[in-house]
Design a protein around this motif. Sequence first.
Motif, PDB file in Angstrom:
ATOM      1  N   LYS A 158       7.709 -48.512  14.447  1.00 34.75           N
ATOM      2  CA  LYS A 158       7.084 -47.720  15.388  1.00 34.75           C
ATOM      3  C   LYS A 158       6.431 -48.512  16.564  1.00 34.75           C
ATOM      4  O   LYS A 158       6.613 -48.059  17.718  1.00 34.75           O
ATOM      5  CB  LYS A 158       5.888 -46.883  14.907  1.00 34.75           C
ATOM      6  CG  LYS A 158       6.266 -45.746  14.137  1.00 34.75           C
ATOM      7  CD  LYS A 158       5.057 -44.927  13.378  1.00 34.75           C
ATOM      8  CE  LYS A 158       5.543 -43.755  12.337  1.00 34.75           C
ATOM      9  NZ  LYS A 158       4.427 -43.052  11.917  1.00 34.75           N
ATOM     10  N   ASP A 159       6.637 -49.804  16.285  1.00 35.45           N
ATOM     11  CA  ASP A 159       5.968 -50.641  17.439  1.00 35.45           C
ATOM     12  C   ASP A 159       7.028 -51.326  18.351  1.00 35.45           C
ATOM     13  O   ASP A 159       7.031 -52.003  19.189  1.00 35.45           O
ATOM     14  CB  ASP A 159       4.933 -51.733  16.934  1.00 35.45           C
ATOM     15  CG  ASP A 159       5.431 -52.634  15.852  1.00 35.45           C
ATOM     16  OD1 ASP A 159       6.762 -52.124  15.772  1.00 35.45           O
ATOM     17  OD2 ASP A 159       4.713 -53.496  15.616  1.00 35.45           O
TER      18      ASP A 159
ATOM     19  N   SER B  20       9.632 -51.854  20.998  1.00 38.39           N
ATOM     20  CA  SER B  20       9.777 -51.531  22.488  1.00 38.39           C
ATOM     21  C   SER B  20      10.556 -52.453  23.224  1.00 38.39           C
ATOM     22  O   SER B  20      11.071 -53.648  22.511  1.00 38.39           O
ATOM     23  CB  SER B  20       8.253 -51.733  22.961  1.00 38.39           C
ATOM     24  OG  SER B  20       7.652 -53.052  23.007  1.00 38.39           O
ATOM     25  N   PRO B  21      10.801 -52.307  24.418  1.00 39.38           N
ATOM     26  CA  PRO B  21      11.651 -53.279  25.151  1.00 39.38           C
ATOM     27  C   PRO B  21      11.091 -54.781  25.074  1.00 39.38           C
ATOM     28  O   PRO B  21      11.874 -55.868  25.294  1.00 39.38           O
ATOM     29  CB  PRO B  21      11.441 -52.788  26.792  1.00 39.38           C
ATOM     30  CG  PRO B  21      11.362 -51.265  26.492  1.00 39.38           C
ATOM     31  CD  PRO B  21      10.278 -51.132  25.163  1.00 39.38           C
ATOM     32  N   ASN B  22       9.711 -54.987  24.905  1.00 36.74           N
ATOM     33  CA  ASN B  22       9.289 -55.992  24.789  1.00 36.74           C
ATOM     34  C   ASN B  22       8.905 -56.558  23.377  1.00 36.74           C
ATOM     35  O   ASN B  22       8.738 -57.844  23.358  1.00 36.74           O
ATOM     36  CB  ASN B  22       7.915 -56.265  25.509  1.00 36.74           C
ATOM     37  CG  ASN B  22       7.877 -55.959  27.068  1.00 36.74           C
ATOM     38  OD1 ASN B  22       8.797 -56.450  27.666  1.00 36.74           O
ATOM     39  ND2 ASN B  22       6.885 -55.080  27.457  1.00 36.74           N
ATOM     40  N   LYS B  23       9.353 -55.830  22.437  1.00 39.33           N
ATOM     41  CA  LYS B  23       9.292 -56.213  21.014  1.00 39.33           C
ATOM     42  C   LYS B  23      10.427 -55.641  20.313  1.00 39.33           C
ATOM     43  O   LYS B  23      10.301 -54.322  19.654  1.00 39.33           O
ATOM     44  CB  LYS B  23       7.895 -55.633  20.324  1.00 39.33           C
ATOM     45  CG  LYS B  23       7.725 -56.328  18.923  1.00 39.33           C
ATOM     46  CD  LYS B  23       6.576 -55.965  18.478  1.00 39.33           C
ATOM     47  CE  LYS B  23       5.965 -56.633  17.080  1.00 39.33           C
ATOM     48  NZ  LYS B  23       4.564 -56.372  16.760  1.00 39.33           N
ATOM     49  N   LYS B  24      11.540 -56.471  20.298  1.00 39.55           N
ATOM     50  CA  LYS B  24      13.002 -56.025  19.751  1.00 39.55           C
ATOM     51  C   LYS B  24      12.884 -56.389  18.344  1.00 39.55           C
ATOM     52  O   LYS B  24      12.399 -57.547  17.897  1.00 39.55           O
ATOM     53  CB  LYS B  24      14.049 -56.439  20.555  1.00 39.55           C
ATOM     54  CG  LYS B  24      14.098 -55.633  22.063  1.00 39.55           C
ATOM     55  CD  LYS B  24      15.172 -56.188  22.848  1.00 39.55           C
ATOM     56  CE  LYS B  24      15.344 -55.451  24.263  1.00 39.55           C
ATOM     57  NZ  LYS B  24      16.535 -55.897  24.986  1.00 39.55           N
TER      58      LYS B  24
ATOM     59  N   HIS C 259      15.982 -50.853  21.326  1.00 39.13           N
ATOM     60  CA  HIS C 259      14.932 -51.902  20.991  1.00 39.13           C
ATOM     61  C   HIS C 259      15.504 -53.015  19.937  1.00 39.13           C
ATOM     62  O   HIS C 259      14.724 -53.366  19.045  1.00 39.13           O
ATOM     63  CB  HIS C 259      13.549 -51.528  20.666  1.00 39.13           C
ATOM     64  CG  HIS C 259      13.044 -50.548  21.729  1.00 39.13           C
ATOM     65  ND1 HIS C 259      13.260 -50.478  22.868  1.00 39.13           N
ATOM     66  CD2 HIS C 259      12.477 -49.310  21.471  1.00 39.13           C
ATOM     67  CE1 HIS C 259      12.680 -49.595  23.750  1.00 39.13           C
ATOM     68  NE2 HIS C 259      12.233 -48.674  22.531  1.00 39.13           N
TER      69      HIS C 259
END
Length: 642
Positions: free
Chosen positions: A71-72, A74-78, A165
């Motif tokens: 769920k976490d 993101s574009p900054n956390k692939k 992601h």
Amino acid sequence: MCELATFCIFEKYDKHLTHMKRFLYIFFLILPIGLIAQDLPTFIKENYTKHIHRIPMTDGTKLYTHVYIPKDASPNKKYPMVMMRTCYSIAPYDETSFPARLGPSETMVREKYIFVHQDVRGRWMSEGTWTNMTPNNPGNGKNIPPDESSDTYDTVDWLVKNIPHNNGRVGQWGGSYPGFYTTAGTIDAHPALKASSPQAPIADFFFDDFHHNGAFTQAYLFTFPVFGKQHNGPTPTAWYTEQNIDKKTRDGYQFHYELGSLKHVAEKYYKDNFYWKETVEHPNYDEFWQKRNILPHLKNIKPATMVVGGWFDAEDLYGPLNTYKAIRKQNPNKKNNSIVMGPFDHGGWGRERGQTMHTSVYFGDSIATFYQRNIEAKFFRHYLKESGDGKTGLPEAYMFDTGAKKWGEFDQWPPKEATKLKFYLSEDGKLKKNAPSKEAHSEFISDPLKPVPYTEDITTTMGFTARNYMSEDQRFAARRPDVLVFETDVLTEDITLAGEIINKLMVSTSQSDADWIVKLIDVYPPDEPDHAYMPHKNITLSNYHQMVRSEIMRGRFRNSFEKPEPFVSNKKTEVKFALQDVYHTFKKGHKIQIQVQSTWFPLFDRNPQKYVDNIYKAEDSDFVKALHKVFNDSYIEVDILK
């Protein structure tokens, strides 16, 4: 399992604390974990979202796939993706339900990856036609018939382009049949597939699972509905159960004995089972089986590979050992091929039971957890989240010594420093290191109507597959007149076997066909104490005859698996075959024993001992007694590690 693992490690390395200090230390060490950590199913539901996709293959067939995304993300956390392809169902199929575990281990689930589960072609919710051990067609592309390599390639290609992601790196894992799909995925692999762990992989159905050296694994008889009936289209429910055998008994030995010749199987149970028909019509290692052998195709393998197996895997021991060896031999410059073999049964490294045992043998605590955290998770983390430069800190061969009960690390397997040693089967029942000066023999009567059982535990003979016999007590067999026994004197020092075992039997039979079973056994001393976790009150480790390794050879295949031939009655004949590898220390005070027999029932089907072209079609009247001789120039050659 955190608490037990922590306790075991702590107890081993800090012996000087008082019992109260130990209790307080462990209590405060574990307390935060217990307060913070969620149970795994809750963690999965609260940290992952489930997505359903029908991924198109090159030929238009759509494969049903579940994708579980943190769920976490993101574009900054692939996150990298870890995929498992299976013929055994990726249920639950509704959008809101989650499986109990997403990945190879709890460790990896909590570290978080994008997990991908897929029903393979022709199974469950996927389209297409199912075939066992899909033959490999070299290369991938529109003009090449689809196989498991191309389906894996197409799936990976779709995933990296469509799943949000992801970091562009994919790993694959799977055990047993999914282990085969994992192996197949490494062939002509997609560039994004960076790490692959075939676990207990099937390699060749003529030598693993359904056959051993051409002998039919009769204990697998109840599995044929799963593998021999096509579904009529995508379905979330089992479509093959109507073929399940109503056994009407809990005694497997009696069930199989009363069945008689295998010709009765189709008459009574599997008239419409396509895999049974294929098995019956291909009794020899012909093109049908050869093209299903994945090993010759393991060339130019690009992903990092970590092959995993269990020394007591009754289903797939040939597969992991030979998959690793084939990759090593056919990719001589590959530096990221490794193997792990632990003290486990089929898939035992994937589940933690606290005390690591196989039947009555205790190996230590939390060994599966050690593997999951310190070997498996480290492998995938390095190649999918870290540099991926191959510097994992892991050895090429991480192998567990099942006698010394500890891990060993090697640069290759078998160890290059191992030396060869022969044990000759002397007519006086001794295992001797020197070749005989004159010919002699041992003999026994083999009667297929009174076959040697493979186990004393009747409760295990009716399962989906046999599991326990690989380390079971063999005293019951040693005391039969149709089992020859050869053993050393009591050992005055430890002897470590590490590597391959070759049997060269010089034999004769009064009939025209025979099977030959060789078992390597560790005989414990009379004063061996029982451990605290003995599972059966009627078994003691005093004089325990622990099976270490065993194998069967269908004698008609002694010169060729493609072209069987009968024995010439009473003519001395060479029968040479391999046992699977071992890493086992026979301790000082123990004895090394070899047993030789000709029936092993109902683990394997009975040889009529009168040569017939196709044993699956033998008449009941073809089964006859025979006098078998084993000559004293027969030997067992082993790898010794000093």
